[in-house]
Design a protein around this motif. Structure first.
Motif, PDB file in Angstrom:
ATOM      1  N   GLU A  11       0.837  -1.205   0.000  1.00  0.00           N
ATOM      2  CA  GLU A  11       0.000   0.000   0.000  1.00  0.00           C
ATOM      3  C   GLU A  11       0.870   1.252   0.000  1.00  0.00           C
ATOM      4  O   GLU A  11       0.502   2.278  -0.580  1.00  0.00           O
ATOM      5  CB  GLU A  11      -0.961  -0.061   1.174  1.00  0.00           C
ATOM      6  N   PRO A  46      -6.629  -6.221  -6.139  1.00  0.00           N
ATOM      7  CA  PRO A  46      -7.163  -6.019  -4.786  1.00  0.00           C
ATOM      8  C   PRO A  46      -8.695  -5.963  -4.800  1.00  0.00           C
ATOM      9  O   PRO A  46      -9.287  -5.399  -5.728  1.00  0.00           O
ATOM     10  CB  PRO A  46      -6.584  -4.658  -4.374  1.00  0.00           C
ATOM     11  N   GLU A  52     -13.080  -3.936  -1.021  1.00  0.00           N
ATOM     12  CA  GLU A  52     -12.979  -3.550   0.401  1.00  0.00           C
ATOM     13  C   GLU A  52     -11.567  -3.050   0.698  1.00  0.00           C
ATOM     14  O   GLU A  52     -11.379  -2.054   1.402  1.00  0.00           O
ATOM     15  CB  GLU A  52     -13.316  -4.731   1.318  1.00  0.00           C
ATOM     16  N   ARG A  53     -10.592  -3.760   0.159  1.00  0.00           N
ATOM     17  CA  ARG A  53      -9.202  -3.346   0.402  1.00  0.00           C
ATOM     18  C   ARG A  53      -8.940  -1.968  -0.215  1.00  0.00           C
ATOM     19  O   ARG A  53      -8.283  -1.110   0.389  1.00  0.00           O
ATOM     20  CB  ARG A  53      -8.263  -4.403  -0.207  1.00  0.00           C
TER      21      ARG A  53
END
Ligand code: SAM
Ligand code: DTB
Ligand code: SF4
Length: 365
Positions: free
Chosen positions: A305, A331, A334-335
């Motif tokens: 990230e 990804p 939600e991520r």
């Protein structure tokens, strides 16, 4: 194009600093070809020079370009769907869908129009504003194009921007896609001209340029970028970016893909690229194509990230959104929501409203 950012005072300060004659981050860069108000032409040397800047100076220049042209806290979201997976006759060294690569990807039939429209509806419900339909074709046959035209019409009627990536187009096909309401055609140059033959032998980069010219003549927006981490040199990364930036006009969307090293492809054992070199590539794309949407594309699932955050600072303002790319992972939403929340990023609204959904696409700007 998105609205210009509103922070005149801070922008003045940034620009003044960047324009100081002694500044290592001066905002001059590309050379105007011909008259001073003609298109900017980037030499490979000038682009390679950007790659060589100290990281902080490069990021500063990228941020100036980004903030002059975009809201730095807005990221556009495109969802991909593979409408025809696998069995491709081409030999692209990176691709899991080439029939000759033993990757476990089968040759599947084309999805039904209904299945595609349902996937688009759910992408929109999740917050995507663009829906990109990909097919593992060298070039679409006319009988295959017909259902794609129906998909484009119906996806656009949902109020989504439409994009398709179907391989090389034959004369007349770009016009049919535009008539159906296709907003963007994705067709990547993938790497530097002199490295292209090391990666793909079943077509040339000039073939790609020919399709891009047809897309432009038909009045569609161009989505065109490349892949880094395929064993190319830094100068070759500069060569890719210079070629993209010198397209006249340069693409509206520029996907920067990090190679996904898929077992069974010739590039499966390629050395990992330094993540900061990926960030540099994004920054150089932002500086050389300031008004484009620069998309942080394949490879995000393996990316930390922190590196993704650096890519947004470097000027990336678009992502592929949803838990699948074409055949590999991405990804999950939600991520991404969690990351966007931590960074204070908001999704970009679609360039056109749902009320315009039935109109033909606007001319490329
Ligand atoms: N067949 C069409 C074509 O080649 O234009 C459309 C689909 S093709 C899969 C679209 C793009 O996906 C390629 O141009 C390449 O940039 C990207 N791509 C394919 N495999 C990849 C991989 N393993 N890693 C990163 N990008 C990849
Ligand atoms: C683009 O530049 N990247 C996307 C989209 N355009 C079509 C495709 C990435 C594919 C990654 C490998 C896979 O999922 O098969
Ligand atoms: Fe086929 Fe496109 Fe994959 Fe090349 S990148 S093998 S043309 S699907």
């Amino acid at each position: 194009m998105p609205a210009i950012l509103t922070q005149p005072e801070s922008m003045d300060t940034l620009e003044k600093h960047a324009q100081r004659p002694d500044s290592p981050v001066g905002i001059q860069g590309g050379q105007h070809a011909g008259s001073s108000d003609g298109p900017v032409s980037w030499s490979v040397d000038a682009v390679a020079g950007l790659f060589e800047l100290p990281f902080a100076d490069l990021m500063f220049r990228a941020q100036v370009a980004h903030r002059e042209n975009h809201d730095p806290n807005a990221v556009q979201r495109s969802t991909l769907l593979s409408i025809k997976t696998g069995g491709c006759p081409e030999d692209c060294g990176y691709c899991p869908q080439a029939a000759r690569h033993d990757t476990g990807v089968g040759n599947e039939p084309m999805l039904s129009v209904d299945a595609v429209v349902e996937a688009a509806r759910s992408a929109k419900a999740n917050g995507a504003t663009r829906f990109c339909m990909g097919a593992a074709w060298r070039s679409p046959k006319q009988r295959d194009l017909e259902p794609v035209l129906a998909m484009v019409r119906q996806v656009r009627a949902l109020g989504l921007e439409t994009c398709a990536t179907l391989g090389m187009l034959k004369p007349g096909q770009a016009g049919q896609l535009r008539e159906a309401g296709l907003d963007y055609y994705n067709h990547n140059l993938d790497t530097a001209p002199e490295f292209y033959g090391d990666i793909v032998s079943t077509r040339t980069q000039d073939d790609r340029l020919d399709t891009l010219a047809q897309v432009r003549s038909a009045g569609m927006n161009v989505c065109c970028g490349g892949i880094v981490g395929m064993g190319e040199t830094r100068r070759q990364r500069a060569g890719l970016i210079a070629t993209l930036a010198n397209l006249d006009p340069y693409p509206e969307s520029v996907p920067i893909n990090h190679l996904v090293r898929v077992p069974g492809t010739p590039l499966e054992n390629e050395d990992a690229l330094d993540p900061l070199e990926f960030v540099r590539t994004v920054a150089v794309a932002r500086i050389t194509m300031p008004r484009a949407m620069v998309r942080l594309s394949a490879g995000r699932e393996e990316m930390s990230e922190a590196v993704q955050a650096l890519c947004f600072l470097a000027g990336a303002n678009s992502v592929f959104y949803g838990d699948r790319l074409l055949t590999t992972g991405n990804p999950d939403v939600e991520r991404d929501h969690a990351l966007f929340d931590r960074l204070g990023i908001h999704g970009l609204e679609p360039a056109r409203s749902a009320a315009e959904a039935d109109a033909v696409p606007a001319q490329a700007t």
